[in-house]
Design a protein around this motif. Structure first.
Motif, PDB file in Angstrom:
ATOM      1  N   ILE A 246       0.840  -1.200   0.000  1.00  0.00           N
ATOM      2  CA  ILE A 246       0.000   0.000   0.000  1.00  0.00           C
ATOM      3  C   ILE A 246       0.875   1.249   0.000  1.00  0.00           C
ATOM      4  O   ILE A 246       0.599   2.223  -0.708  1.00  0.00           O
ATOM      5  N   ALA A 247       1.957   1.220   0.783  1.00  0.00           N
ATOM      6  CA  ALA A 247       2.868   2.360   0.825  1.00  0.00           C
ATOM      7  C   ALA A 247       3.474   2.630  -0.550  1.00  0.00           C
ATOM      8  O   ALA A 247       3.534   3.781  -1.005  1.00  0.00           O
ATOM      9  N   GLU A 248       3.932   1.566  -1.230  1.00  0.00           N
ATOM     10  CA  GLU A 248       4.534   1.778  -2.554  1.00  0.00           C
ATOM     11  C   GLU A 248       3.509   2.288  -3.559  1.00  0.00           C
ATOM     12  O   GLU A 248       3.794   3.195  -4.356  1.00  0.00           O
ATOM     13  N   ASN A 249       2.309   1.712  -3.534  1.00  0.00           N
ATOM     14  CA  ASN A 249       1.252   2.202  -4.427  1.00  0.00           C
ATOM     15  C   ASN A 249       1.004   3.695  -4.214  1.00  0.00           C
ATOM     16  O   ASN A 249       0.906   4.464  -5.169  1.00  0.00           O
ATOM     17  N   LEU A 250       0.883   4.094  -2.948  1.00  0.00           N
ATOM     18  CA  LEU A 250       0.628   5.507  -2.641  1.00  0.00           C
ATOM     19  C   LEU A 250       1.800   6.383  -3.072  1.00  0.00           C
ATOM     20  O   LEU A 250       1.614   7.492  -3.566  1.00  0.00           O
ATOM     21  N   GLY A 251       3.023   5.867  -2.880  1.00  0.00           N
ATOM     22  CA  GLY A 251       4.195   6.605  -3.328  1.00  0.00           C
ATOM     23  C   GLY A 251       4.200   6.792  -4.837  1.00  0.00           C
ATOM     24  O   GLY A 251       4.517   7.867  -5.350  1.00  0.00           O
TER      25      GLY A 251
ATOM     26  N   HIS B 124       2.018  10.452  -3.372  1.00  0.00           N
ATOM     27  CA  HIS B 124       1.865  10.841  -1.979  1.00  0.00           C
ATOM     28  C   HIS B 124       3.176  10.711  -1.214  1.00  0.00           C
ATOM     29  O   HIS B 124       4.004   9.838  -1.504  1.00  0.00           O
ATOM     30  N   SER B 125       3.345  11.561  -0.205  1.00  0.00           N
ATOM     31  CA  SER B 125       4.444  11.408   0.748  1.00  0.00           C
ATOM     32  C   SER B 125       4.015  10.348   1.746  1.00  0.00           C
ATOM     33  O   SER B 125       3.006  10.487   2.428  1.00  0.00           O
ATOM     34  N   VAL B 126       4.791   9.256   1.830  1.00  0.00           N
ATOM     35  CA  VAL B 126       4.363   8.111   2.646  1.00  0.00           C
ATOM     36  C   VAL B 126       5.561   7.503   3.368  1.00  0.00           C
ATOM     37  O   VAL B 126       6.669   7.440   2.827  1.00  0.00           O
ATOM     38  N   SER B 127       5.347   7.087   4.624  1.00  0.00           N
ATOM     39  CA  SER B 127       6.380   6.452   5.435  1.00  0.00           C
ATOM     40  C   SER B 127       5.954   5.033   5.794  1.00  0.00           C
ATOM     41  O   SER B 127       4.776   4.780   6.018  1.00  0.00           O
ATOM     42  N   LEU B 128       6.927   4.123   5.869  1.00  0.00           N
ATOM     43  CA  LEU B 128       6.660   2.736   6.217  1.00  0.00           C
ATOM     44  C   LEU B 128       7.301   2.394   7.557  1.00  0.00           C
ATOM     45  O   LEU B 128       8.503   2.613   7.749  1.00  0.00           O
TER      46      LEU B 128
ATOM     47  N   SER C 234      12.542   1.982  -1.050  1.00  0.00           N
ATOM     48  CA  SER C 234      12.963   3.356  -0.757  1.00  0.00           C
ATOM     49  C   SER C 234      12.847   4.301  -1.946  1.00  0.00           C
ATOM     50  O   SER C 234      12.898   5.514  -1.784  1.00  0.00           O
ATOM     51  N   ALA C 235      12.674   3.757  -3.142  1.00  0.00           N
ATOM     52  CA  ALA C 235      12.510   4.621  -4.316  1.00  0.00           C
ATOM     53  C   ALA C 235      11.198   5.407  -4.252  1.00  0.00           C
ATOM     54  O   ALA C 235      11.081   6.472  -4.878  1.00  0.00           O
ATOM     55  N   TYR C 236      10.220   4.896  -3.488  1.00  0.00           N
ATOM     56  CA  TYR C 236       8.905   5.539  -3.426  1.00  0.00           C
ATOM     57  C   TYR C 236       8.439   5.844  -2.010  1.00  0.00           C
ATOM     58  O   TYR C 236       7.444   6.558  -1.820  1.00  0.00           O
ATOM     59  N   VAL C 237       9.135   5.308  -1.009  1.00  0.00           N
ATOM     60  CA  VAL C 237       8.649   5.358   0.368  1.00  0.00           C
ATOM     61  C   VAL C 237       9.777   5.743   1.323  1.00  0.00           C
ATOM     62  O   VAL C 237      10.923   5.302   1.156  1.00  0.00           O
ATOM     63  N   ASP C 238       9.448   6.546   2.337  1.00  0.00           N
ATOM     64  CA  ASP C 238      10.400   6.846   3.409  1.00  0.00           C
ATOM     65  C   ASP C 238      10.511   5.621   4.314  1.00  0.00           C
ATOM     66  O   ASP C 238       9.533   5.218   4.939  1.00  0.00           O
ATOM     67  N   ILE C 239      11.707   5.037   4.387  1.00  0.00           N
ATOM     68  CA  ILE C 239      11.902   3.826   5.192  1.00  0.00           C
ATOM     69  C   ILE C 239      12.748   4.113   6.435  1.00  0.00           C
ATOM     70  O   ILE C 239      13.283   3.190   7.053  1.00  0.00           O
TER      71      ILE C 239
END
Length: 365
Positions: A99-104, A108-112, A130-135
């Motif tokens: 879901i985080a990657e989809n939103l990224g 969207h700004s998204v953290s996992l 990490s290419a799409y999500v703050d990890i």
């Protein structure tokens, strides 16, 4: 937040690298007093991290699983008790991670918030995500293996059986959440899957309720949904497939309307039950209810479709779209995923989502 805290935030916005001594001098306060205000702002989620990092606006936090997904698809009709020819693929998985990657990918700004093993699989997961999500809030555990999920699909792409090694999540405690709450409390929305232990799920739900943070729960499976506490006050949206919803509600006759009602009685604001090709049904505390059929499409692979629906729905809600249109956007996200072998479609973006919506639900983009 009091006036002194507001002044401190204003100064930090202008210069995030101001020291406490510099803040104290400008505000004519003692350094210890400034330290107290900084501590309070951190607990409120107004300041996060070191060097007075301010939270990003409109950030979505996803809490839960991040796994290595392996899919073995049969090339002909499956036969039990013998060897079957298959093609095997490996992708990143985990409900919260997907879901985080989809939103990224949707901008969207998204953290996992998750845990992985200190192993090759965990490193690969984090590098890819990490290419799409703050990890930055993900933890590597030395004495645990990264979670794995193996799905066996028939020749039509329908799941026959899934095998999950998720023992790593048993290491997560409420302290994992409490230590990172300043990051979570600054979010505009939280997504919680049910991979973590029950005490962790309860902590997130209670704190989101106390701080009025919109919370969406994704149950993961009919088994894991039972880890949720009975009191679900604080859950804004419960999005479950039919099996998960019936298990959560304790309904054995397949009556999804009754399941909706029982889940609402436990405190959830909105219930959405996905039923694959039959579409979705929904109901909320206000008594509003309805159903949406699924457009007819050619399905290539069902893996990840449920996660995609939740992503599209949250995308719509987060952008201020009405509830029904957000459900339709969720369906569009699923349609995109169902027409690929990927768990998260690598071509997903806002433009493709809008095109799909225009094709199936409206001519207005």
């Amino acid at each position: 937040m009091n006036e002194k805290e507001k002044l401190i935030l204003e100064l930090i916005r202008k210069n995030p690298f101001m020291t406490q001594n510099e803040l104290a001098k400008q505000l004519k306060l003692s350094r210890s007093a400034v330290a107290g205000y900084i501590s309070s702002l951190t607990k409120q989620g107004k300041i996060i991290g070191r060097a007075y990092v301010l939270p990003e606006p409109s950030r979505i936090v996803c809490i839960g699983g991040a796994n290595v997904d392996r899919k073995a698809q049969c090339l002909s009709a499956i036969q039990l008790g013998t060897s079957n020819p298959v093609t095997v693929t490996q992708t990143c998985g985990g409900v919260a991670r997907n879901i985080a990657e989809n939103l990224g990918r949707l901008g969207h700004s998204v953290s996992l918030f998750t845990v992985v093993g200190n192993d090759q699989e965990g490193q690969w997961l984090l590098e890819t995500t990490s290419a799409y999500v703050d990890i930055s809030q993900t933890v590597k555990l030395d004495k645990a293996n990264t979670g794995t999920y193996t799905a066996v699909l028939d020749e039509k792409g329908e799941m026959v059986i899934a095998l999950a090694d998720m023992a790593i999540y048993d290491n997560v405690t409420s302290d994992f959440i409490q230590k990172r709450w300043s990051h979570i409390s600054s979010a505009s929305m939280v997504l919680l899957d049910t991979n973590f232990p029950g005490e962790v799920l309860k902590t997130v739900i209670e704190r989101c309720r106390q701080e009025n943070i919109p919370l969406c729960v994704a149950p993961v499976s009919a088994i894991k949904v039972k880890k949720l506490p009975f009191d679900l006050n604080g859950v804004t949206w419960m999005i479950a497939n039919q099996d998960e919803a019936l298990a959560l509600a304790g309904v054995e006759d397949g009556n999804v309307e009754a399941a909706c009602e029982k889940i609402l009685e436990r405190g959830v604001d909105h219930v959405i039950i996905t039923q694959g090709e039959k579409g979705i049904v929904f109901k909320n505390k206000k008594g509003e209810h309805g159903a949406l059929p699924t457009p007819k499409i050619e399905v290539i692979d069902v893996t990840g479709a449920g996660d995609s629906f939740i992503s599209g729905f949250l995308y719509g809600i987060h952008n201020g779209e009405p509830f029904v249109k957000s459900c339709q956007l969720g369906m569009c996200c699923s349609i995109i995923t169902l027409q690929t072998k990927e768990t998260v479609c690598s071509n997903l973006n806002q433009h493709l989502l809008k095109q799909t919506f225009a094709q199936y639900f409206s001519r207005e983009v």
